[in-house]
Design a protein around this motif. Structure first.
Motif, PDB file in Angstrom:
ATOM      1  N   ASP A 135     -15.431   1.315 -20.662  1.00 10.48           N
ATOM      2  CA  ASP A 135     -15.551   2.769 -20.820  1.00 10.48           C
ATOM      3  C   ASP A 135     -16.882   3.190 -21.439  1.00 10.48           C
ATOM      4  O   ASP A 135     -17.149   4.378 -21.606  1.00 10.48           O
ATOM      5  CB  ASP A 135     -14.400   3.286 -21.691  1.00 10.48           C
ATOM      6  CG  ASP A 135     -14.233   4.793 -21.594  1.00 10.48           C
ATOM      7  OD1 ASP A 135     -14.267   5.331 -20.471  1.00 10.48           O
ATOM      8  OD2 ASP A 135     -14.086   5.447 -22.647  1.00 10.48           O
ATOM      9  N   TRP A 136     -17.701   2.243 -21.802  1.00  8.61           N
ATOM     10  CA  TRP A 136     -19.031   2.477 -22.362  1.00  8.61           C
ATOM     11  C   TRP A 136     -19.834   3.280 -21.350  1.00  8.61           C
ATOM     12  O   TRP A 136     -19.825   2.985 -20.153  1.00  8.61           O
ATOM     13  CB  TRP A 136     -19.643   1.116 -22.634  1.00  8.61           C
ATOM     14  CG  TRP A 136     -20.948   1.035 -23.334  1.00  8.61           C
ATOM     15  CD1 TRP A 136     -21.660   2.017 -23.938  1.00  8.61           C
ATOM     16  CD2 TRP A 136     -21.709  -0.167 -23.501  1.00  8.61           C
ATOM     17  NE1 TRP A 136     -22.814   1.515 -24.481  1.00  8.61           N
ATOM     18  CE2 TRP A 136     -22.868   0.176 -24.222  1.00  8.61           C
ATOM     19  CE3 TRP A 136     -21.520  -1.497 -23.112  1.00  8.61           C
ATOM     20  CZ2 TRP A 136     -23.840  -0.766 -24.561  1.00  8.61           C
ATOM     21  CZ3 TRP A 136     -22.469  -2.439 -23.444  1.00  8.61           C
ATOM     22  CH2 TRP A 136     -23.624  -2.076 -24.172  1.00  8.61           C
ATOM     23  N   ASP A 137     -20.545   4.281 -21.797  1.00 10.08           N
ATOM     24  CA  ASP A 137     -21.258   5.147 -20.856  1.00 10.08           C
ATOM     25  C   ASP A 137     -22.264   4.368 -20.008  1.00 10.08           C
ATOM     26  O   ASP A 137     -22.421   4.646 -18.810  1.00 10.08           O
ATOM     27  CB  ASP A 137     -21.929   6.312 -21.581  1.00 10.08           C
ATOM     28  CG  ASP A 137     -22.867   5.889 -22.695  1.00 10.08           C
ATOM     29  OD1 ASP A 137     -22.868   4.702 -23.070  1.00 10.08           O
ATOM     30  OD2 ASP A 137     -23.608   6.756 -23.207  1.00 10.08           O
ATOM     31  N   LEU A 138     -22.924   3.389 -20.592  1.00 17.13           N
ATOM     32  CA  LEU A 138     -23.873   2.588 -19.809  1.00 17.13           C
ATOM     33  C   LEU A 138     -23.160   1.793 -18.715  1.00 17.13           C
ATOM     34  O   LEU A 138     -23.666   1.672 -17.591  1.00 17.13           O
ATOM     35  CB  LEU A 138     -24.656   1.650 -20.722  1.00 17.13           C
ATOM     36  CG  LEU A 138     -25.590   2.303 -21.736  1.00 17.13           C
ATOM     37  CD1 LEU A 138     -26.355   1.240 -22.522  1.00 17.13           C
ATOM     38  CD2 LEU A 138     -26.565   3.266 -21.058  1.00 17.13           C
ATOM     39  N   ARG A 191     -20.363   2.636 -17.286  1.00 28.79           N
ATOM     40  CA  ARG A 191     -19.951   3.605 -16.267  1.00 28.79           C
ATOM     41  C   ARG A 191     -21.104   3.924 -15.322  1.00 28.79           C
ATOM     42  O   ARG A 191     -20.919   4.035 -14.101  1.00 28.79           O
ATOM     43  CB  ARG A 191     -19.437   4.883 -16.922  1.00 28.79           C
ATOM     44  CG  ARG A 191     -18.058   4.753 -17.554  1.00 28.79           C
ATOM     45  CD  ARG A 191     -17.665   6.057 -18.249  1.00 28.79           C
ATOM     46  NE  ARG A 191     -16.288   6.055 -18.698  1.00 28.79           N
ATOM     47  CZ  ARG A 191     -15.251   6.443 -17.968  1.00 28.79           C
ATOM     48  NH1 ARG A 191     -15.460   6.856 -16.727  1.00 28.79           N
ATOM     49  NH2 ARG A 191     -14.028   6.421 -18.444  1.00 28.79           N
ATOM     50  N   ASP A 192     -22.304   4.070 -15.870  1.00 27.91           N
ATOM     51  CA  ASP A 192     -23.478   4.341 -15.041  1.00 27.91           C
ATOM     52  C   ASP A 192     -23.740   3.191 -14.072  1.00 27.91           C
ATOM     53  O   ASP A 192     -24.022   3.411 -12.890  1.00 27.91           O
ATOM     54  CB  ASP A 192     -24.702   4.570 -15.927  1.00 27.91           C
ATOM     55  CG  ASP A 192     -24.666   5.885 -16.687  1.00 27.91           C
ATOM     56  OD1 ASP A 192     -23.806   6.733 -16.363  1.00 27.91           O
ATOM     57  OD2 ASP A 192     -25.480   6.049 -17.615  1.00 27.91           O
TER      58      ASP A 192
END
Length: 217
Positions: free
Chosen positions: A192-195, A197-198
């Motif tokens: 779920d870490w934004d990086l 997800r990217d």
């Protein structure tokens, strides 16, 4: 123009490319990404760029760095403010040790559970060597999480060790590997870490024909 370029292989299959990209983003580099496919021309280009024939490869000004641990060390030197390692000396040593263990070990896990972000398997059969590697990963995670309270391995921010183990989290999702609750929570936190997800979103947009140059590139 971006200050740095990271040359990678497939986002879907390349665990080492993911590690290098995470480290560069964590360090705050203004980064351009160059993706090389598995065709012969790209292989020749990669061999020219990186004598060891490895990706990821970071170009930062006049500096060229390949091998993920070398990239990590370089970034800790040029971006000390990014906090890529824990503050305490003993904890930094611990983080470096488990990062090195991932870098040089877990061959059975790598072979049996190659990274594939698009795939999902149920009732996947694990052989003994892979099970032993998974047990060791669980041990590493539990020890660090218990000592530092999570949600990341060494506290409230991700460090190099988290980038090193992030592809393992994707493998555990892909192959439906059962984990103890604390490790499952850590896996979910990384996914779920934004990086992450990217990266996963970019992998989904990648052409199907792009293949990893080698299983562990």
């Amino acid at each position: 123009m971006a200050e740095a370029t990271l040359t990678i292989s497939s986002r879907n299959y390349s665990s080492w490319s993911l590690r290098g990209w995470l480290l560069c983003r964590m360090a705050g580099l203004d980064l351009a990404v160059e993706v090389l496919s598995g065709d012969p021309a790209s292989r020749a280009e990669l061999l020219h760029l990186t004598p060891s024939f490895l990706v990821p490869r970071l170009t930062h000004g006049a500096v060229r760095v390949w091998d993920v641990l070398a990239i990590a060390q370089y970034l800790t030197e040029v971006r000390p403010q990014a906090g890529l390692l824990p503050d305490d000396l003993a904890t930094r040593s611990w983080s470096r040790s488990i990062s090195g263990e991932m870098h040089g070990g877990f061959v059975n896990l790598r072979s049996a559970l190659p990274m594939n972000l698009r795939a999902r398997y149920t009732d996947f059969k694990l052989w003994g060597g892979a099970q032993a590697d998974i047990a060791r990963v669980v041990e590493i995670w539990q020890e660090a999480l218990k000592a530092h309270g999570g949600p990341f391995l060494f506290g409230d921010r991700p460090v190099v060790a988290d980038a090193m183990y992030a592809p393992v989290c994707t493998r555990f999702v892909t192959y439906g590997v059962a984990l103890p609750p604390d490790c499952a929570a850590y896996r979910d936190r990384i996914m779920d870490w934004d990086l992450m997800r990217d990266w996963i979103a970019a992998a989904a947009d990648e052409p199907e024909e792009i293949e990893e140059l080698d299983m562990e590139f």
